[in-house]
Write a protein that holds these residues in place. Structure first.
Motif, PDB file in Angstrom:
ATOM      1  N   VAL A 346     -20.319  17.282   6.905  1.00  0.00           N
ATOM      2  CA  VAL A 346     -20.407  16.503   8.149  1.00  0.00           C
ATOM      3  C   VAL A 346     -21.869  16.321   8.521  1.00  0.00           C
ATOM      4  O   VAL A 346     -22.691  17.239   8.370  1.00  0.00           O
ATOM      5  CB  VAL A 346     -19.664  17.227   9.297  1.00  0.00           C
ATOM      6  N   ASP A 347     -22.201  15.122   9.010  1.00  0.00           N
ATOM      7  CA  ASP A 347     -23.521  14.858   9.584  1.00  0.00           C
ATOM      8  C   ASP A 347     -23.522  15.433  10.988  1.00  0.00           C
ATOM      9  O   ASP A 347     -22.764  14.980  11.861  1.00  0.00           O
ATOM     10  CB  ASP A 347     -23.802  13.357   9.611  1.00  0.00           C
ATOM     11  N   SER A 348     -24.347  16.460  11.221  1.00  0.00           N
ATOM     12  CA  SER A 348     -24.323  17.149  12.511  1.00  0.00           C
ATOM     13  C   SER A 348     -24.814  16.274  13.654  1.00  0.00           C
ATOM     14  O   SER A 348     -24.529  16.545  14.815  1.00  0.00           O
ATOM     15  CB  SER A 348     -25.181  18.416  12.448  1.00  0.00           C
ATOM     16  N   GLY A 349     -25.531  15.198  13.340  1.00  0.00           N
ATOM     17  CA  GLY A 349     -26.001  14.298  14.390  1.00  0.00           C
ATOM     18  C   GLY A 349     -24.943  13.317  14.841  1.00  0.00           C
ATOM     19  O   GLY A 349     -24.673  13.163  16.041  1.00  0.00           O
ATOM     20  N   SER A 350     -24.297  12.676  13.867  1.00  0.00           N
ATOM     21  CA  SER A 350     -23.309  11.634  14.205  1.00  0.00           C
ATOM     22  C   SER A 350     -21.869  12.113  14.093  1.00  0.00           C
ATOM     23  O   SER A 350     -20.949  11.387  14.477  1.00  0.00           O
ATOM     24  CB  SER A 350     -23.503  10.444  13.258  1.00  0.00           C
ATOM     25  N   ASN A 351     -21.659  13.347  13.567  1.00  0.00           N
ATOM     26  CA  ASN A 351     -20.319  13.883  13.291  1.00  0.00           C
ATOM     27  C   ASN A 351     -19.557  13.046  12.264  1.00  0.00           C
ATOM     28  O   ASN A 351     -18.336  13.139  12.153  1.00  0.00           O
ATOM     29  CB  ASN A 351     -19.489  13.985  14.576  1.00  0.00           C
ATOM     30  N   GLU A 352     -20.280  12.238  11.505  1.00  0.00           N
ATOM     31  CA  GLU A 352     -19.647  11.420  10.475  1.00  0.00           C
ATOM     32  C   GLU A 352     -19.326  12.287   9.260  1.00  0.00           C
ATOM     33  O   GLU A 352     -20.148  13.083   8.805  1.00  0.00           O
ATOM     34  CB  GLU A 352     -20.586  10.284  10.057  1.00  0.00           C
ATOM     35  N   ILE A 353     -18.096  12.162   8.722  1.00  0.00           N
ATOM     36  CA  ILE A 353     -17.674  12.902   7.538  1.00  0.00           C
ATOM     37  C   ILE A 353     -18.263  12.233   6.297  1.00  0.00           C
ATOM     38  O   ILE A 353     -18.057  11.044   6.068  1.00  0.00           O
ATOM     39  CB  ILE A 353     -16.140  12.974   7.448  1.00  0.00           C
ATOM     40  N   LYS A 354     -18.992  13.019   5.511  1.00  0.00           N
ATOM     41  CA  LYS A 354     -19.653  12.493   4.316  1.00  0.00           C
ATOM     42  C   LYS A 354     -18.896  12.823   3.028  1.00  0.00           C
ATOM     43  O   LYS A 354     -19.166  12.234   1.980  1.00  0.00           O
ATOM     44  CB  LYS A 354     -21.062  13.066   4.215  1.00  0.00           C
ATOM     45  N   GLY A 355     -17.966  13.764   3.111  1.00  0.00           N
ATOM     46  CA  GLY A 355     -17.219  14.123   1.910  1.00  0.00           C
ATOM     47  C   GLY A 355     -16.211  15.224   2.179  1.00  0.00           C
ATOM     48  O   GLY A 355     -16.414  16.051   3.077  1.00  0.00           O
ATOM     49  N   VAL A 356     -15.114  15.231   1.415  1.00  0.00           N
ATOM     50  CA  VAL A 356     -14.069  16.248   1.539  1.00  0.00           C
ATOM     51  C   VAL A 356     -13.844  16.851   0.153  1.00  0.00           C
ATOM     52  O   VAL A 356     -13.659  16.123  -0.828  1.00  0.00           O
ATOM     53  CB  VAL A 356     -12.752  15.656   2.086  1.00  0.00           C
ATOM     54  N   PHE A 357     -13.837  18.205   0.083  1.00  0.00           N
ATOM     55  CA  PHE A 357     -13.760  18.892  -1.210  1.00  0.00           C
ATOM     56  C   PHE A 357     -12.733  20.019  -1.154  1.00  0.00           C
ATOM     57  O   PHE A 357     -12.486  20.608  -0.099  1.00  0.00           O
ATOM     58  CB  PHE A 357     -15.142  19.448  -1.586  1.00  0.00           C
ATOM     59  N   SER A 358     -12.165  20.331  -2.311  1.00  0.00           N
ATOM     60  CA  SER A 358     -11.130  21.372  -2.362  1.00  0.00           C
ATOM     61  C   SER A 358     -11.710  22.774  -2.470  1.00  0.00           C
ATOM     62  O   SER A 358     -11.019  23.746  -2.178  1.00  0.00           O
ATOM     63  CB  SER A 358     -10.191  21.119  -3.548  1.00  0.00           C
ATOM     64  N   THR A 359     -12.974  22.906  -2.883  1.00  0.00           N
ATOM     65  CA  THR A 359     -13.587  24.236  -3.004  1.00  0.00           C
ATOM     66  C   THR A 359     -14.959  24.235  -2.360  1.00  0.00           C
ATOM     67  O   THR A 359     -15.641  23.194  -2.302  1.00  0.00           O
ATOM     68  CB  THR A 359     -13.730  24.665  -4.477  1.00  0.00           C
ATOM     69  N   ALA A 371     -29.220  12.970  -1.007  1.00  0.00           N
ATOM     70  CA  ALA A 371     -30.605  12.502  -0.869  1.00  0.00           C
ATOM     71  C   ALA A 371     -31.245  13.017   0.407  1.00  0.00           C
ATOM     72  O   ALA A 371     -32.418  13.396   0.435  1.00  0.00           O
ATOM     73  CB  ALA A 371     -30.630  10.972  -0.911  1.00  0.00           C
ATOM     74  N   ASP A 372     -30.500  13.016   1.509  1.00  0.00           N
ATOM     75  CA  ASP A 372     -31.022  13.496   2.792  1.00  0.00           C
ATOM     76  C   ASP A 372     -30.014  14.482   3.368  1.00  0.00           C
ATOM     77  O   ASP A 372     -29.017  14.082   3.985  1.00  0.00           O
ATOM     78  CB  ASP A 372     -31.244  12.314   3.746  1.00  0.00           C
ATOM     79  N   SER A 373     -30.267  15.768   3.126  1.00  0.00           N
ATOM     80  CA  SER A 373     -29.295  16.786   3.538  1.00  0.00           C
ATOM     81  C   SER A 373     -29.721  17.534   4.794  1.00  0.00           C
ATOM     82  O   SER A 373     -29.091  18.507   5.177  1.00  0.00           O
ATOM     83  CB  SER A 373     -29.090  17.799   2.401  1.00  0.00           C
ATOM     84  N   ALA A 374     -30.784  17.055   5.468  1.00  0.00           N
ATOM     85  CA  ALA A 374     -31.330  17.789   6.610  1.00  0.00           C
ATOM     86  C   ALA A 374     -30.293  17.983   7.706  1.00  0.00           C
ATOM     87  O   ALA A 374     -30.234  19.040   8.346  1.00  0.00           O
ATOM     88  CB  ALA A 374     -32.554  17.070   7.146  1.00  0.00           C
ATOM     89  N   VAL A 378     -21.657  22.102   5.826  1.00  0.00           N
ATOM     90  CA  VAL A 378     -20.305  22.272   5.275  1.00  0.00           C
ATOM     91  C   VAL A 378     -19.468  23.052   6.281  1.00  0.00           C
ATOM     92  O   VAL A 378     -19.904  24.085   6.795  1.00  0.00           O
ATOM     93  CB  VAL A 378     -20.335  23.021   3.935  1.00  0.00           C
ATOM     94  N   SER A 379     -18.273  22.560   6.569  1.00  0.00           N
ATOM     95  CA  SER A 379     -17.348  23.291   7.439  1.00  0.00           C
ATOM     96  C   SER A 379     -15.997  23.419   6.768  1.00  0.00           C
ATOM     97  O   SER A 379     -15.611  22.585   5.948  1.00  0.00           O
ATOM     98  CB  SER A 379     -17.204  22.586   8.800  1.00  0.00           C
ATOM     99  N   GLU A 380     -15.288  24.489   7.107  1.00  0.00           N
ATOM    100  CA  GLU A 380     -13.991  24.796   6.503  1.00  0.00           C
ATOM    101  C   GLU A 380     -12.877  24.395   7.453  1.00  0.00           C
ATOM    102  O   GLU A 380     -12.943  24.658   8.658  1.00  0.00           O
ATOM    103  CB  GLU A 380     -13.914  26.296   6.214  1.00  0.00           C
ATOM    104  N   HIS A 381     -11.822  23.754   6.905  1.00  0.00           N
ATOM    105  CA  HIS A 381     -10.701  23.310   7.737  1.00  0.00           C
ATOM    106  C   HIS A 381      -9.381  23.619   7.056  1.00  0.00           C
ATOM    107  O   HIS A 381      -9.235  23.414   5.846  1.00  0.00           O
ATOM    108  CB  HIS A 381     -10.784  21.801   7.997  1.00  0.00           C
ATOM    109  N   ASP A 382      -8.425  24.097   7.832  1.00  0.00           N
ATOM    110  CA  ASP A 382      -7.061  24.286   7.336  1.00  0.00           C
ATOM    111  C   ASP A 382      -6.330  22.982   7.397  1.00  0.00           C
ATOM    112  O   ASP A 382      -6.415  22.229   8.390  1.00  0.00           O
ATOM    113  CB  ASP A 382      -6.313  25.316   8.179  1.00  0.00           C
TER     114      ASP A 382
END
Length: 387
Positions: A346-359, A371-374, A378-382
């Motif tokens: 998640v982009d902590s500024g805009s709360n935009e989801i950038k990707g969803v992963f299983s692990t 490219a710009d990870s500042a 990563v957050s965990e969700h059930d």
């Protein structure tokens, strides 16, 4: 280490003489569940002391016991093991070197090994878990020199046959638990998991320690009868399950408490000698559950075997299979939770989801490549199963 086969003092004396040991007394050992064992007091021992352990292997044929003798001699000097004594005068001058350590009696193998100092731990500490983890890794690394490994390990027990027999008599929820874990194990990429000669029974009661408080030291590794070619991560899971679990007795409601901090210490010890692969780490949760299932079945199988063979008496010990069932259920709950968890970048500024992963591994890898990870995290969700 129960006592199933009864021997006379004259028989003990004759067998011990063949190993060059002067027999005085045999004391039954009742811990354990598979073989007949006695402490041997020699004529040189002071009263109350004993120098050797005499084992009559009830199920393993003598040729398999001979393989174990080679394995123990390979480990001797690197780990605290008791290598079997050689027979002073082998029955045949043509006998190969492996068989010189084993006497055959009524189709069963007999060995005599020196007693190791120390005691079985009633409780384990994080430091002890670390040390036994390092010892198991050293065992795996050292036995890689015995090739081909299949020539030294005994065949794996056909646990699927025991499962098929026992599952017919289980309540529905227990049968489903066992079946689900078994299927998850079969779904693992087993062909990619490193394997080699494994102990497969490294419980706390198969280890000896100097239990000086705060300075506990491993002094003995015991019971190499089950050494087989298996995935290293299975051997790790079996050992973790006992060393990192507190088993409640009947007065405590037979609760099972698994200590994840002890598991972390164990794995740190293991990886100080042998690094785990990523695929081993991912397989670990399912392997922990499968290892508990195997020992659940083992204990059910002992009960079945004792019943069919008419084995009874004070020297017969049976371990409670329900404790392993409860541990299997605990590990499976963590597998199921992981299956219902996703990791979101998640982009902590805009709360935009950038990707969803299983692990978490895949999410962190993607994060490192961004490219710009500042502003990314990563957050965990059930997962909501109703969605």
């Amino acid at each position: 280490m129960s006592v199933y086969t009864q021997l006379t003092d004259d028989q003990f004396a004759a067998f011990c003489q063949r190993f060059g040991v002067s027999f005085a007394r045999a004391i039954p050992i009742t811990q354990g569940i598979k073989n007949s064992n006695w402490f041997i007091q020699t004529t040189d021992d002071v009263e109350g002391k004993h120098s050797y352990v005499f084992t009559l292997y009830e199920e393993r044929p003598p040729e398999d016991v001979a393989k174990m003798a080679v394995i123990l001699n390979q480990l001797d000097g690197k780990l605290p093991v008791a290598a079997p004594l050689a027979i002073v005068e082998p029955e045949s001058s043509n006998a190969n070197i492996d068989s010189r350590y084993v006497i055959s009696y009524q189709g069963k193998g007999i060995t005599l090994v020196p007693c190791l100092a120390g005691a079985h731990p009633q409780q384990t500490t994080q430091a002890m878990c670390h040390d036994v983890g390092a010892a198991l890794a050293m065992l795996h690394e050292t036995l890689q020199t015995l090739q081909p490994a299949q020539d030294y390990g005994v065949p794996l027990y056909p646990w699927s046959e025991v499962r098929d027999r026992e599952i017919q008599f289980m309540p529905g929820d227990e049968a489903k638990l066992m079946s689900d874990i078994w299927q998850a194990y079969q779904d693992l990429p087993l062909i990619d998991l490193p394997k080699g000669l494994c102990h497969l029974d490294m419980f706390a009661d198969n280890t000896l320690w100097d239990l000086t408080k705060g300075h506990e030291k491993l002094t003995g590794l015991l019971d190499f009868t089950e050494v087989s070619v298996e995935h290293y991560v299975m051997d790790i899971a079996i050992t973790i399950n006992d060393f990192c679990t507190t088993w409640g007795d009947a007065e405590q409601g037979e609760r099972v408490y698994f200590d994840r901090e002890k598991m972390t210490a164990f794995l740190q010890g293991y990886e100080s000698k042998r690094a785990l692969t990523d695929i081993e780490k991912r397989a670990m949760p399912v392997m922990l559950a499968k290892a508990a299932v195997i020992f659940w079945l083992l204990r059910l199988n002992v009960i079945h075997y004792n019943r069919t063979e008419g084995r009874t008496g004070d020297n017969i010990m049976v371990k409670n299979p329900d404790l392993m069932k409860r541990l299997a259920a605990y590990h499976w709950s963590h597998v199921e939770k992981a299956q219902n968890t996703v990791f979101i970048i998640v982009d902590s500024g805009s709360n935009e989801i950038k990707g969803v992963f299983s692990t978490i591994e895949h999410a962190e890898q993607a994060l490192s490549q961004a490219a710009d990870s500042a502003n990314l995290k990563v957050s965990e969700h059930d997962l909501d199963p109703m969605v």
